[in-house]
Design a protein around this motif. Structure first.
Motif: not given
Ligand SMILES: NC(=O)c1ccc[n+]([C@@H]2O[C@H](COP(=O)([O-])OP(=O)(O)OC[C@H]3O[C@@H](n4cnc5c(N)ncnc54)[C@H](OP(=O)(O)O)[C@@H]3O)[C@@H](O)[C@H]2O)c1
Length: 234
Positions: A111, A124, A152, A165
């Motif tokens: 990430v 993402i 997240t 995300i």
């Protein structure tokens, strides 16, 4: 965002299960999909011309490989993950290191290093699990998956407003390597206990993932989507 004709997705875990289903589904839509594989043989089996080699059990290798990867992407979908079927109280330090490295640390590295590659509106998707919420015999799995949900949440604040995300937390998904080891009568018993009397399937998760990447979900970020047939409600 996945509304244009040809998008580029970077996908880990594309050699099996949900990742493979997403790989096939997105390619079927005419998109380019770049798998992250442990070895070139994995990419060969997928028929992929372009791929990134990185073993998630070695976060420094992921750091090097993704740091050197400069292609702009519309999405990163993380499906790489392992289960060890070991309780915390039976696991060695090496076991704990392995599951933390693959399920969490390499995902954090990915990430972080892939932020430079994200096109405006790129998204993402990280695969978590219902085990992250309800716990599991495999404590290392539950711990690392709940941490993916936390990753997240916190990363969404840093990636906004340019990128999103989202985590997806499936219940048990049939037709994956993770469920292959279970006996069919055991799977039947588990299925009957799920209020919807069904298990997830890789193809439906591929479709859900693709929807999450779409412009219809432009306000969806920082959350974890449950796909478990009401097996675990929170
Ligand atoms: N299946 C389920 O019931 C279920 C339920 C909830 C959540 N999930 C989550 O959904 C995701 C996908 O699960 P799945 O069941 O579809 O997976 P799977 O069929 O077990 O396949 C695992 C994938 O992860 C890759 N992988 C494993 N170790 C790796 C490493 N060290 N470096 C790079 N890649 C590695 C594998 O690559 P190789 O081919 O090279 O081994 C394979 O492509 C996982 O994160 C899993 O935790 C699954």
């Amino acid at each position: 965002m996945v509304d244009g004709p040809k998008r580029t997705h970077l996908v880990s875990g594309a050699t099996s299960g949900i990742g493979r289903a997403f790989y096939d589904y997105a390619r079927g839509k005419g998109d380019a999909v770049i798998p992250i594989v442990r070895s070139p043989a994995g990419a060969h089996d997928l028929g992929a011309d372009e791929f990134v080699v990185a073993d998630f059990s070695r976060p420094r290798e992921v750091d090097r490989a993704l740091g050197a990867f400069h292609e702009p992407i519309d999405s990163f979908v993380n499906c790489a993950g392992i289960m060890q079927s070991k309780s915390l109280f039976d696991a060695s330090v090496e076991d704990m290191e392995e599951i933390v490295n693959i399920n969490l640390l390499s995902v954090m590295v990915a990430v972080s290093r892939l932020r430079k590659n994200l096109k405006p509106d790129a998204t993402i998707v990280l695969y978590g699990s219902q085990s992250g919420f309800k716990g599991s015999f495999d404590d290392g799995y539950a711990i690392t998956k709940d941490a993916v949900h936390a990753l997240t949440r916190t990363a969404s604040l840093k990636l906004a407003p340019r990128n999103r995300i989202v985590a997806i937390a499936p219940g048990i998904v049939a037709g994956t390597r993770m469920t292959q080891g279970r006996r069919s009568d055991d799977l039947g018993q588990v299925t009957r206990k799920v209020p919807m009397h069904r298990l997830g399937h890789p193809r439906e998760l591929a479709e859900i993932t693709y929807f999450v990447l779409s412009g219809s979900c432009a306000s969806m970020t920082g959350c974890t989507i449950d796909v478990n047939g009401a097996n675990y409600l929170r």
